[in-house]
Scaffold this motif. Structure first.
Motif, mmCIF file in Angstrom:
data_model
loop_
_atom_site.group_PDB
_atom_site.id
_atom_site.type_symbol
_atom_site.label_atom_id
_atom_site.label_comp_id
_atom_site.label_asym_id
_atom_site.label_seq_id
_atom_site.Cartn_x
_atom_site.Cartn_y
_atom_site.Cartn_z
ATOM 1 N N LYS A 89 -30.302 -94.609 108.774
ATOM 2 C CA LYS A 89 -29.917 -93.217 109.005
ATOM 3 C C LYS A 89 -28.403 -93.074 108.989
ATOM 4 O O LYS A 89 -27.687 -93.858 109.586
ATOM 5 C CB LYS A 89 -30.479 -92.718 110.342
ATOM 6 N N CYS A 90 -27.941 -92.031 108.298
ATOM 7 C CA CYS A 90 -26.520 -91.705 108.264
ATOM 8 C C CYS A 90 -26.339 -90.277 108.764
ATOM 9 O O CYS A 90 -27.304 -89.534 108.913
ATOM 10 C CB CYS A 90 -25.969 -91.840 106.839
ATOM 11 N N ALA A 91 -25.089 -89.899 108.997
ATOM 12 C CA ALA A 91 -24.803 -88.559 109.526
ATOM 13 C C ALA A 91 -25.252 -87.470 108.562
ATOM 14 O O ALA A 91 -25.674 -86.391 108.983
ATOM 15 C CB ALA A 91 -23.318 -88.430 109.826
ATOM 16 N N ASP A 92 -25.180 -87.760 107.252
ATOM 17 C CA ASP A 92 -25.514 -86.742 106.256
ATOM 18 C C ASP A 92 -26.763 -87.064 105.451
ATOM 19 O O ASP A 92 -26.991 -86.483 104.397
ATOM 20 C CB ASP A 92 -24.335 -86.538 105.311
ATOM 21 N N GLY A 93 -27.578 -88.002 105.914
ATOM 22 C CA GLY A 93 -28.798 -88.317 105.187
ATOM 23 C C GLY A 93 -29.286 -89.730 105.456
ATOM 24 O O GLY A 93 -29.276 -90.204 106.591
ATOM 25 N N LEU A 94 -29.714 -90.418 104.392
ATOM 26 C CA LEU A 94 -30.244 -91.775 104.507
ATOM 27 C C LEU A 94 -29.556 -92.694 103.504
ATOM 28 O O LEU A 94 -29.049 -92.248 102.477
ATOM 29 C CB LEU A 94 -31.754 -91.793 104.222
ATOM 30 N N MET A 95 -29.548 -93.976 103.812
ATOM 31 C CA MET A 95 -29.105 -94.975 102.854
ATOM 32 C C MET A 95 -30.211 -96.004 102.687
ATOM 33 O O MET A 95 -30.749 -96.521 103.669
ATOM 34 C CB MET A 95 -27.823 -95.677 103.303
ATOM 35 N N LEU A 96 -30.583 -96.248 101.449
ATOM 36 C CA LEU A 96 -31.585 -97.258 101.130
ATOM 37 C C LEU A 96 -30.872 -98.564 100.811
ATOM 38 O O LEU A 96 -30.023 -98.617 99.923
ATOM 39 C CB LEU A 96 -32.443 -96.813 99.940
ATOM 40 N N SER A 97 -31.217 -99.603 101.543
ATOM 41 C CA SER A 97 -30.550 -100.892 101.375
ATOM 42 C C SER A 97 -31.578 -101.997 101.166
ATOM 43 O O SER A 97 -32.655 -101.973 101.750
ATOM 44 C CB SER A 97 -29.704 -101.203 102.617
ATOM 45 N N GLN A 98 -31.251 -102.944 100.322
ATOM 46 C CA GLN A 98 -32.098 -104.118 100.102
ATOM 47 C C GLN A 98 -31.351 -105.394 100.486
ATOM 48 O O GLN A 98 -31.523 -106.435 99.871
ATOM 49 C CB GLN A 98 -32.557 -104.174 98.639
ATOM 50 N N ARG A 99 -30.514 -105.302 101.509
ATOM 51 C CA ARG A 99 -29.703 -106.433 101.933
ATOM 52 C C ARG A 99 -30.563 -107.650 102.274
ATOM 53 O O ARG A 99 -30.280 -108.770 101.847
ATOM 54 C CB ARG A 99 -28.847 -106.028 103.146
ATOM 55 N N ARG A 100 -31.615 -107.423 103.058
ATOM 56 C CA ARG A 100 -32.505 -108.544 103.423
ATOM 57 C C ARG A 100 -33.142 -109.152 102.180
ATOM 58 O O ARG A 100 -33.256 -110.371 102.034
ATOM 59 C CB ARG A 100 -33.608 -108.052 104.363
ATOM 60 N N TYR A 101 -33.584 -108.288 101.294
ATOM 61 C CA TYR A 101 -34.235 -108.737 100.064
ATOM 62 C C TYR A 101 -33.261 -109.533 99.202
ATOM 63 O O TYR A 101 -33.619 -110.567 98.623
ATOM 64 C CB TYR A 101 -34.756 -107.517 99.311
ATOM 65 N N MET A 102 -31.998 -109.078 99.124
ATOM 66 C CA MET A 102 -30.989 -109.783 98.332
ATOM 67 C C MET A 102 -30.673 -111.151 98.929
ATOM 68 O O MET A 102 -30.505 -112.132 98.200
ATOM 69 C CB MET A 102 -29.726 -108.934 98.232
ATOM 70 N N ASN A 103 -30.595 -111.217 100.250
ATOM 71 C CA ASN A 103 -30.342 -112.504 100.901
ATOM 72 C C ASN A 103 -31.465 -113.493 100.601
ATOM 73 O O ASN A 103 -31.224 -114.688 100.414
ATOM 74 C CB ASN A 103 -30.192 -112.317 102.410
#
Length: 208
Positions: A89-103
């Motif tokens: 969650k961000c102040a102006d919406g959402l951020m989709l992240s695949q950090r775990r998947y990339m690791n």
């Protein structure tokens, strides 16, 4: 073995019951949508995982209650991690992240301890193609498929190594699709093949 169509049909009946008068649509396999007046509900189904989204909390609560009666489900609360994609969650919406998947990909490739680069590929000229074959063909194919799935939040794979970046989604007044493309004809120095690229926006959000 149970027929997947039976489960989808049962889901459609449950959604229709929760949102009376709604029209059920399934344009993609596993993605159900319901629209009635100003109420919109989406269900994304993958194996035994269900993602429920909508703009009417009362209808969503009623739907979850009916789903718990029709199926053995457990409400895990707000979306956090789904199919390798982390929702932040961000102040102006959402951020989709695949950090775990990339690791996980880096560990599988044995390069988890390598130093990251802001631009992993050369920006001056295309690198020459190596004729040496990868020793482990199965592992190579597995890593190639994993990188392909990484394009969910990394539309440009040349920036796939940037762990801290994600795909930002903000509220948009427009739902129009806009697509842009570009090509570099015969740009590859090895085989003279053309290189092309494209981006697709839904409103103001990059989706592909």
């Amino acid at each position: 073995m149970a027929d997947p169509n039976d489960s989808i049909n049962s889901l459609e009946h449950t959604i229709s019951d929760a949102a009376t008068g709604s029209t059920i649509s399934s344009t993609l396999r596993g993605l159900l949508s319901s629209a009635h007046h100003s109420t919109i509900v989406y269900l994304l189904v993958y194996m035994d995982d269900i993602l429920v989204m909508g703009n009417n909390q009362t209808v969503l609560d009623d739907l979850l209650s009916k789903l718990s009666i029709a199926f053995k489900i457990r409400d895990l609360g707000e979306l956090g991690f789904f199919l390798g994609i982390e929702t932040i969650k961000c102040a102006d919406g959402l951020m989709l992240s695949q950090r775990r998947y990339m690791n996980d990909i880096l560990k599988r490739a044995g390069i988890a301890d390598c130093k990251p680069l802001a631009t992993p590929l050369s920006i001056l000229s295309p690198s020459s193609v190596s004729s040496d074959l990868y020793d482990d063909v199965i592992r190579y194919r597995s890593l190639a498929s994993a990188l392909q799935y990484l394009t969910v939040t990394r539309p440009d794979l040349s920036f796939a190594g940037t762990l801290s970046m994600g795909l930002r989604l903000r509220k948009s007044a427009s739902t129009k699709l806009h697509a842009f493309s570009d090509s570099d004809w015969a740009g590859c120095p090895e085989d003279r093949k053309s290189i092309s690229g494209y981006v697709v926006f839904l409103g103001t959000n990059l989706v592909s």
